[in-house]
Write a protein that holds these residues in place. Structure first.
Motif, mmCIF file in Angstrom:
data_model
loop_
_atom_site.group_PDB
_atom_site.id
_atom_site.type_symbol
_atom_site.label_atom_id
_atom_site.label_comp_id
_atom_site.label_asym_id
_atom_site.label_seq_id
_atom_site.Cartn_x
_atom_site.Cartn_y
_atom_site.Cartn_z
ATOM 1 N N ASP A 295 0.825 -1.203 0.000
ATOM 2 C CA ASP A 295 0.000 0.000 0.000
ATOM 3 C C ASP A 295 0.862 1.256 0.000
ATOM 4 N N GLY A 296 1.928 1.240 0.786
ATOM 5 C CA GLY A 296 2.842 2.384 0.810
ATOM 6 C C GLY A 296 3.498 2.597 -0.542
ATOM 7 N N GLY A 297 3.877 1.503 -1.206
ATOM 8 C CA GLY A 297 4.470 1.605 -2.540
ATOM 9 C C GLY A 297 3.488 2.173 -3.548
ATOM 10 N N ARG A 298 2.250 1.756 -3.446
ATOM 11 C CA ARG A 298 1.226 2.295 -4.353
ATOM 12 C C ARG A 298 1.040 3.794 -4.129
ATOM 13 N N GLU A 299 1.087 4.211 -2.869
ATOM 14 C CA GLU A 299 0.940 5.634 -2.559
ATOM 15 C C GLU A 299 2.104 6.437 -3.144
ATOM 16 N N VAL A 300 3.312 5.931 -2.990
ATOM 17 C CA VAL A 300 4.487 6.614 -3.544
ATOM 18 C C VAL A 300 4.380 6.675 -5.066
ATOM 19 N N LEU A 301 3.936 5.594 -5.696
ATOM 20 C CA LEU A 301 3.765 5.565 -7.141
ATOM 21 C C LEU A 301 2.732 6.597 -7.594
ATOM 22 N N ALA A 302 1.627 6.689 -6.882
ATOM 23 C CA ALA A 302 0.585 7.662 -7.228
ATOM 24 C C ALA A 302 1.126 9.088 -7.117
ATOM 25 N N ARG A 303 1.887 9.364 -6.058
ATOM 26 C CA ARG A 303 2.473 10.708 -5.912
ATOM 27 C C ARG A 303 3.465 10.982 -7.032
#
Length: 88
Positions: free
Chosen positions: A56-64
């Motif tokens: 989930d954290g990786g997805r958030e970083v990717l979205a940013r």
């Protein structure tokens, strides 16, 4: 961006080290097979939860990162149009 990557790498190494240590502790401890399987199952459940949190954290970083790339693209396109207008 380098700091975010470094933090992600550090977290991954920490999680892997914790997993290896915990599994080694489970198998080296003098316990019954039933107790070891129960403890291993509990550990794997926690590891799965941690992996989901990491994902989930990786997805958030990717979205940013995608959002930042879109903004940068708009800025570059605007600057290119302004420069073209000045040259014309």
């Amino acid at each position: 961006m380098t700091e975010e990557r470094s933090g992600g790498n550090t977290l991954a190494v920490l999680l892997i080290g914790a997993a290896v240590g915990a599994v080694a502790g489970l198998f080296l401890a003098p316990r019954s097979g039933r107790d070891t399987r129960r403890r291993l199952s509990h550990f794997l459940d926690r590891l799965e939860d941690g992996g989901k949190d990491l994902l989930d954290g990786g997805r958030e970083v990717l979205a940013r990162g995608k959002d930042t790339a879109r903004k940068l693209r708009r800025t570059v396109e605007t600057a290119a149009r302004d420069l073209e207008d000045k040259i014309s």
